[in-house]
Write a protein that holds these residues in place. Structure first.
Motif, PDB file in Angstrom:
ATOM      1  N   ILE A  37      -8.412  -4.923   0.541  1.00 41.29           N
ATOM      2  CA  ILE A  37      -9.590  -5.303  -0.258  1.00 41.29           C
ATOM      3  C   ILE A  37      -9.394  -7.189  -0.131  1.00 41.29           C
ATOM      4  O   ILE A  37      -8.283  -7.749  -0.001  1.00 41.29           O
ATOM      5  CB  ILE A  37      -9.160  -4.910  -1.629  1.00 41.29           C
ATOM      6  N   ALA A  38     -10.795  -7.564  -0.214  1.00 34.49           N
ATOM      7  CA  ALA A  38     -11.067  -9.156   0.221  1.00 34.49           C
ATOM      8  C   ALA A  38     -10.331  -9.470  -1.544  1.00 34.49           C
ATOM      9  O   ALA A  38     -10.633  -9.076  -2.085  1.00 34.49           O
ATOM     10  CB  ALA A  38     -12.264  -9.740   0.545  1.00 34.49           C
ATOM     11  N   PRO A  40     -10.630 -13.552  -3.708  1.00 34.98           N
ATOM     12  CA  PRO A  40     -11.585 -13.879  -3.734  1.00 34.98           C
ATOM     13  C   PRO A  40     -11.453 -15.047  -3.100  1.00 34.98           C
ATOM     14  O   PRO A  40     -10.129 -16.341  -2.891  1.00 34.98           O
ATOM     15  CB  PRO A  40     -12.030 -14.311  -5.496  1.00 34.98           C
ATOM     16  N   PRO A  41     -12.883 -15.794  -2.262  1.00 33.65           N
ATOM     17  CA  PRO A  41     -12.366 -16.886  -1.381  1.00 33.65           C
ATOM     18  C   PRO A  41     -11.764 -18.210  -2.397  1.00 33.65           C
ATOM     19  O   PRO A  41     -12.558 -18.326  -3.343  1.00 33.65           O
ATOM     20  CB  PRO A  41     -13.451 -17.005  -0.395  1.00 33.65           C
ATOM     21  N   ILE A 140       3.695  -0.266   1.613  1.00 36.24           N
ATOM     22  CA  ILE A 140       3.260  -0.370   0.230  1.00 36.24           C
ATOM     23  C   ILE A 140       2.906  -1.982   0.136  1.00 36.24           C
ATOM     24  O   ILE A 140       2.219  -1.619  -0.869  1.00 36.24           O
ATOM     25  CB  ILE A 140       4.973  -0.146  -1.118  1.00 36.24           C
ATOM     26  N   ASP A 141       2.994  -2.322   0.749  1.00 38.53           N
ATOM     27  CA  ASP A 141       1.907  -4.038   0.500  1.00 38.53           C
ATOM     28  C   ASP A 141       1.140  -4.455   1.410  1.00 38.53           C
ATOM     29  O   ASP A 141       2.772  -4.632   2.354  1.00 38.53           O
ATOM     30  CB  ASP A 141       2.611  -4.627  -0.901  1.00 38.53           C
ATOM     31  N   ILE A 177       4.849  -5.208   3.855  1.00 35.45           N
ATOM     32  CA  ILE A 177       6.360  -5.245   2.853  1.00 35.45           C
ATOM     33  C   ILE A 177       6.451  -3.482   3.264  1.00 35.45           C
ATOM     34  O   ILE A 177       5.481  -2.837   3.137  1.00 35.45           O
ATOM     35  CB  ILE A 177       6.542  -4.870   1.460  1.00 35.45           C
TER      36      ILE A 177
ATOM     37  N   HIS B  62     -17.151 -12.992  -6.771  1.00 35.22           N
ATOM     38  CA  HIS B  62     -16.821 -14.112  -7.338  1.00 35.22           C
ATOM     39  C   HIS B  62     -15.982 -14.724  -6.314  1.00 35.22           C
ATOM     40  O   HIS B  62     -15.516 -14.327  -5.595  1.00 35.22           O
ATOM     41  CB  HIS B  62     -15.929 -13.959  -8.704  1.00 35.22           C
ATOM     42  N   ALA B  63     -16.404 -16.471  -6.611  1.00 33.50           N
ATOM     43  CA  ALA B  63     -15.865 -17.408  -5.231  1.00 33.50           C
ATOM     44  C   ALA B  63     -15.335 -18.462  -6.620  1.00 33.50           C
ATOM     45  O   ALA B  63     -15.685 -18.576  -7.309  1.00 33.50           O
ATOM     46  CB  ALA B  63     -16.600 -17.611  -4.492  1.00 33.50           C
ATOM     47  N   ASP B  97     -14.670  -7.446  -6.574  1.00 30.43           N
ATOM     48  CA  ASP B  97     -13.129  -7.201  -6.562  1.00 30.43           C
ATOM     49  C   ASP B  97     -13.383  -6.919  -6.972  1.00 30.43           C
ATOM     50  O   ASP B  97     -13.145  -7.388  -8.635  1.00 30.43           O
ATOM     51  CB  ASP B  97     -13.269  -8.516  -6.302  1.00 30.43           C
ATOM     52  N   PRO B  98     -12.459  -5.278  -7.207  1.00 31.83           N
ATOM     53  CA  PRO B  98     -11.869  -4.977  -8.048  1.00 31.83           C
ATOM     54  C   PRO B  98     -10.892  -4.694  -8.818  1.00 31.83           C
ATOM     55  O   PRO B  98     -11.050  -4.355 -10.080  1.00 31.83           O
ATOM     56  CB  PRO B  98     -11.218  -3.205  -7.329  1.00 31.83           C
ATOM     57  N   TYR B  99     -10.580  -6.119  -8.819  1.00 32.08           N
ATOM     58  CA  TYR B  99      -9.977  -6.209 -10.331  1.00 32.08           C
ATOM     59  C   TYR B  99      -9.930  -7.670 -10.816  1.00 32.08           C
ATOM     60  O   TYR B  99      -9.084  -8.174 -10.974  1.00 32.08           O
ATOM     61  CB  TYR B  99      -8.095  -6.800  -8.974  1.00 32.08           C
ATOM     62  N   LYS B 242       3.225  -7.959  -9.863  1.00 30.06           N
ATOM     63  CA  LYS B 242       2.940  -7.331  -8.710  1.00 30.06           C
ATOM     64  C   LYS B 242       3.806  -7.185  -8.047  1.00 30.06           C
ATOM     65  O   LYS B 242       4.394  -6.005  -7.502  1.00 30.06           O
ATOM     66  CB  LYS B 242       1.944  -7.960  -8.399  1.00 30.06           C
ATOM     67  N   ARG B 245       5.711  -3.938  -8.969  1.00 30.74           N
ATOM     68  CA  ARG B 245       5.143  -2.696  -8.512  1.00 30.74           C
ATOM     69  C   ARG B 245       4.966  -2.425  -6.601  1.00 30.74           C
ATOM     70  O   ARG B 245       5.114  -1.722  -6.178  1.00 30.74           O
ATOM     71  CB  ARG B 245       3.900  -2.541  -8.703  1.00 30.74           C
ATOM     72  N   THR B 246       5.141  -3.849  -5.690  1.00 32.38           N
ATOM     73  CA  THR B 246       5.579  -3.891  -5.000  1.00 32.38           C
ATOM     74  C   THR B 246       6.536  -4.330  -3.959  1.00 32.38           C
ATOM     75  O   THR B 246       6.590  -4.391  -2.411  1.00 32.38           O
ATOM     76  CB  THR B 246       4.675  -5.228  -3.753  1.00 32.38           C
ATOM     77  N   ARG B 307      -5.004  -9.880 -13.379  1.00 30.73           N
ATOM     78  CA  ARG B 307      -5.576  -9.092 -12.047  1.00 30.73           C
ATOM     79  C   ARG B 307      -4.492  -8.361 -11.716  1.00 30.73           C
ATOM     80  O   ARG B 307      -4.353  -7.206 -11.555  1.00 30.73           O
ATOM     81  CB  ARG B 307      -5.366 -10.457 -10.979  1.00 30.73           C
ATOM     82  N   GLU B 311      -5.304  -4.313 -11.598  1.00 24.61           N
ATOM     83  CA  GLU B 311      -5.342  -3.654 -10.812  1.00 24.61           C
ATOM     84  C   GLU B 311      -4.385  -2.008 -11.337  1.00 24.61           C
ATOM     85  O   GLU B 311      -3.956  -0.999 -10.131  1.00 24.61           O
ATOM     86  CB  GLU B 311      -4.124  -4.268  -9.439  1.00 24.61           C
ATOM     87  N   TYR B 312      -3.304  -2.922 -11.839  1.00 28.78           N
ATOM     88  CA  TYR B 312      -2.232  -1.498 -12.528  1.00 28.78           C
ATOM     89  C   TYR B 312      -2.240  -0.515 -13.430  1.00 28.78           C
ATOM     90  O   TYR B 312      -1.712  -0.449 -14.178  1.00 28.78           O
ATOM     91  CB  TYR B 312      -0.469  -2.187 -12.361  1.00 28.78           C
TER      92      TYR B 312
END
Lengths: 477, 441
Positions: A37-38, A40-41, A140-141, A177, B62-63, B97-99, B242, B245-246, B307, B311-312
């Motif tokens: 998933i990209a 944001p730049p 997982i990541d 990871i 978004h950017a 961006d889904p998050y 994050k 979870r990771t 974010r 996501e979670y």
């Protein structure tokens, strides 16, 4: 803009012993794909000026992002006020210092410019690599990213010095990871070590494509691997660990401003003293260390440092003997020692101090296969994951992502959580093999921290594979 | 600067297209910096810098763009127009961006600091007069710091402070030194003199023949400044959702069965109310007064950025993007500080630790060095300075099975970092008496 800055500087420059202006404009962009998933730049445009003034023996600086005549004049007034304020209490009598007034240019070599591909096309490259990072649900990541930095710098002095330098950098990164229960293992693209000067051609040069899959497979191997044994054995370090070994236990101890005590309150001091240069046995006869600003792709290659001193290759350690410190023009004058062009500032809003630049170990003659074959019992470690050293830069402990045992001349069992510890003052004397040019890699550290105010700067390190013996190694909890 | 930022925010609002939203963060400072070495001025100067970060949003695309502000309105407006155009051009080519999550409920706040700072020449004179003829080395930073937030919904937030931080060491020789700091909002020379006088007293002990110890386990007292180093390392991925979870968190074993815990005396909070950081973050959410991270030794809750929240599927608690505490608060214990040396009996009194990192991150095992004034104590008396030693120990020992007591008194520590900008992080911590810590080198 450069012409405007020049005009304003020469119009406004006050009647002082020395005045310089360092203008820096920086464009950077970060593109990241995480779990396909990209993100944001992020674009960053930064621009400002540092004015440095020396007058009647005092020094002061003032940095501003207001580049108008008014802004520059104000900065010059502030810097001049500092020179007056600290004259009676200053550590250094700057009236005895003659700063260079050089003219010249430097530009990075770029074969495939960052903007030659659209953002979408660059994201596609990252997607492609990201898709390879997840061969198993135990991964997982993961993320892949590209960071581009382009800087343009103009350095002017009140006696006609004028230096223009343009740098293009690319910092690619991959992280994978793997986890199972309370065991988490990482693999990265050499830590953050694969930054270089240049354009997108760097991706091919470093073998970026296909690395995602390789790193994922290696992370899974680590997950299934036993802990690194706790023992004393021969240690073979890959270039992406050597960069930290060089950085922490040669680079920092040789910084002349540390030796002179400037950094004692923050980054620390050094076990090296001024009287050691010229005769001290820093390492074995195989150890040859250079300050080398001439490798065009390396992170800290430049024509001149931020005090305007021309940069050229210098041996710091030759055949194990300590010769030259990492000290710029000012430190050389303070210590009465020769040095190198390494007064560097991380940005327009920070003053130059002694920094590592490109600090490299020259290749030796041993092939990698010969090194492994010669070892009865040892370990090969790759990719730095942990670094810690005392404030004199002596007692260190480093951890790596990847360990592989060497048994009877062959690479065998993969082991996780490999760590080793030692003492700089003796460690380099145990350097027993230096790899040949085929094992030599140009890498770097993007975030070397030092200075008050703090500065995080990019430095280059290039190294062959090296063997040390014997070394205290150990694994995880 | 508040008016200037709000003017720019209104300007951005006026330049938006119909379906666009913006989030915008301002950060700036007007700082005087003076480095000292050998009791004299090494490198003095000033830095004035202002940055604006703009997140342009259309739908879920978004950017983000960040630029330097010049303080000249027309020039900065021109720069913003160019930045908006560049970000706008990019949006059609950026995946959704889904998050993406940002505050839509307007909660404007302002916290405007008073400028009671003294003139720098006066401070410099005070310092030089106090430290003359000593090997004083350090750094003085002072001036205004400014943070703002604005969005296209009309939310406006502002936080400014005018503070100073003198971070310094007093050296006897080589690596033997006493570390101290004097930070605040109103400069009082007598406070500096008192701190300096205390440092001179400690320096006397550093003149004794240093003690060298063999690797092994030793009883230890960690002063609040030393304990802060351990907690700062834990803040690197230790308390964010994050990282949890990771499975990157160094506290991974607090989530596995059987769950690892700390001593029941350990309660750790992100205490925004009593810290120095702004109460807002860069997606416009307002932070709660407190977030309990560790409750009586057990993991309680994570810092959740917007974010990660998206996501979670968890509600955000206004954490910054990095999900790292900025205003740490470790609850006081009940052991009187006055009795610590006696209670330590024979062991190591550590004022400062240095350069910590993980030797086995997943296991919460960390290594680091003693630094500055670290003393060898025998039968309740400080005997000698200790030559630097490396420790290598799990956090479950340090704050768990081996923790004897936390002190009743706590110290307020203001972080001295100036990477890119002056830090607004702080911590309020007790000291810790620990039964056994492993030293390796």
């Amino acid at each position: 803009m450069l012409d405007l800055i020049k005009q304003r500087f020469h119009k406004l420059v006050p009647a002082v012993d020395f005045c310089s202006l360092r203008y820096l404009v920086q464009h950077s962009e970060i593109l990241t794909v995480r779990q396909n998933i990209a993100q944001p730049p992020i674009h960053h445009y930064d621009e400002g000026v540092m004015i440095t003034i020396i007058n009647k023996g005092g020094l002061g600086y003032a940095a501003t992002s207001d580049l108008s005549e008014t802004g520059l004049r104000q900065a010059m007034i502030k810097a001049t006020q500092w020179t007056q304020l600290n004259q009676p209490n200053q550590l250094i009598d700057f009236s005895k210092l003659t700063l260079p007034h050089q003219r010249g240019e430097y530009t990075s070599i770029v074969k495939k410019p960052w903007n030659s591909l659209s953002s979408q096309a660059k994201f596609d490259l990252l997607y492609q690599e990201s898709a390879q990072c997840h061969p198993d649900d135990k991964i997982i990541d993961w993320q892949t990213s590209l960071r581009s930095i382009q800087t343009e710098q103009l350095y002017l002095t009140n006696q006609g010095g004028e230096i223009q330098q343009t740098h293009h950098y690319l910092l690619p990164y991959i992280k994978v990871i793997a986890n199972q229960g309370v065991n988490t293992q990482y693999r990265t693209l050499g830590g953050h070590g694969y930054g270089r000067q240049g354009g997108l051609e760097i991706l091919d040069d470093i073998g970026f494509f296909g690395k995602g899959q390789q790193l994922a497979e290696e992370a899974l191997q680590l997950l299934a691997a036993p802990n690194c044994p706790t023992t004393i054995m021969d240690l073979v370090l890959a270039p992406d660990q050597m960069i930290l070994q060089i950085h922490e236990s040669i680079g920092h101890p040789l910084e002349l401003d540390r030796i002179l005590g400037d950094e004692r309150n923050y980054a620390g001091t050094s076990f090296v003293t001024v009287d050691m240069f010229g005769h001290y046995q820093y390492g074995s006869e195989l150890l040859n260390v250079t300050y080398d600003p001439t490798l065009p792709e390396q992170l800290a290659s430049y024509g001149f440092d931020d005090d305007g001193l021309p940069a050229k290759k210098v041996y710091l350690i030759r055949q194990g003997i300590l010769i030259t410190p990492l000290g710029g023009h000012l430190s050389q004058a303070r210590a009465g020692l020769p040095g190198v062009a390494n007064a560097r500032a991380t940005n327009w809003n920070r003053p130059p101090i002694d920094r590592m630049a490109n600090l490299n170990i020259e290749p030796g003659e041993t092939r990698f296969e010969e090194m492994i074959q010669s070892i009865e019992r040892g370990i090969f470690m790759q990719s730095n994951s942990s670094w810690s050293i005392d404030d004199s830069r002596n007692k260190f402990q480093f951890g790596c992502e990847w360990g592989q045992l060497i048994e009877k001349g062959e690479l065998t069992q993969v082991v996780k959580n490999p760590n080793y510890r030692g003492i700089s003052a003796t460690f380099w004397r145990n350097l027993t093999q230096v790899g040949n040019a085929d094992t030599f890699e140009v890498l770097g550290v993007p975030n070397c921290g030092k200075g008050e105010p703090n500065q995080g700067i990019m430095v280059g390190h290039a190294s062959p594979v090296c063997t040390f013996s014997p070394v205290d190694v150990f694994g995880g909890a | 600067m508040q008016d200037y930022f709000y003017t720019l925010a209104d300007f951005i609002s006026s330049k938006l297209l119909k379906d666009e939203i913006y989030l915008c963060e301002f950060s700036g400072e007007q700082s005087d910096f003076i480095r000292f070495n050998h009791g004299q001025v090494r490198q003095p100067g000033s830095v004035e810098q202002y940055y604006l970060e703009l997140d342009l949003i259309r739908g879920n695309r978004h950017a983000i763009g960040k630029l330097t502000l010049s303080s000249q309105l027309s020039l900065d407006q021109d720069r913003i127009v160019i930045l908006l155009a560049n970000l706008r051009d990019q949006l059609p080519h950026i995946p959704a961006d889904p998050y993406l999550l940002y505050a839509t409920e307007v909660q404007s706040t302002q916290s405007v600091g008073r400028n009671d700072l003294p003139e720098t020449p006066m401070v410099l004179a005070d310092i030089i007069n106090t430290v003359q003829h000593t090997d004083f080395v350090g750094f003085y930073a002072s001036g205004g710091t400014f943070t703002g937030f604005a969005n296209s919904f009309g939310q406006r937030n502002w936080h400014s402070r005018y503070s100073f931080n003198l971070d310094w060491s007093l050296y006897y020789e080589k690596d033997k030194a006493v570390k101290s700091a004097y930070a605040g909002f109103n400069w009082e020379q007598v406070q500096l003199q008192n701190k300096f006088s205390n440092a001179l007293t400690q320096l006397e002990v550093l003149k004794y023949q240093p003690r060298v110890i063999q690797p092994g386990q030793y009883r230890v007292y960690l002063a609040p400044t030393a304990l802060y180093e351990i907690l700062q390392l834990l803040c690197w991925d230790g308390f964010g959702l994050k990282a949890q979870r990771t499975k990157e968190t160094p506290l991974l074993r607090m989530f596995a069965e059987p769950k690892k815990t700390f001593q029941a005396s350990v309660t750790l909070r992100e205490n925004t109310t009593e810290g120095l950081s702004p109460i807002f973050q860069n997606q416009g959410f307002i932070k709660p007064n407190q977030v309990t991270l560790i409750q009586q030794g057990t993991y309680h809750s994570a810092l959740v950025s917007p974010r990660s929240a998206k996501e979670y599927g968890i509600t955000t608690n206004g954490a910054n993007d990095g999900e790292s505490p900025t205003s740490l608060d470790l609850a006081a214990g009940d052991f009187p500080q006055l009795n610590i040396v006696e209670a330590l009996n024979t062991g190591i009194y550590i004022n400062n630790l240095w350069y910590l990192n993980y030797s086995d991150r997943a296991a919460g095992r960390m290594t680091g060095m003693t630094r500055f004034a670290t003393f060898w104590v025998e039968q309740g008396e400080i005997i000698a300075p200790l030559n630097v030693m490396r420790f290598d120990e799990t956090v479950y020992h340090l704050l768990g099975s081996q923790l004897i007591a936390l002190t009743a008194e706590r110290e307020f520590i203001i972080k001295t970092d100036t990477y890119e900008k002056r830090s607004d992080h702080s911590a309020r911590l007790p000291g810790a008496l620990i039964a056994a810590v492993s030293f390796t080198l």
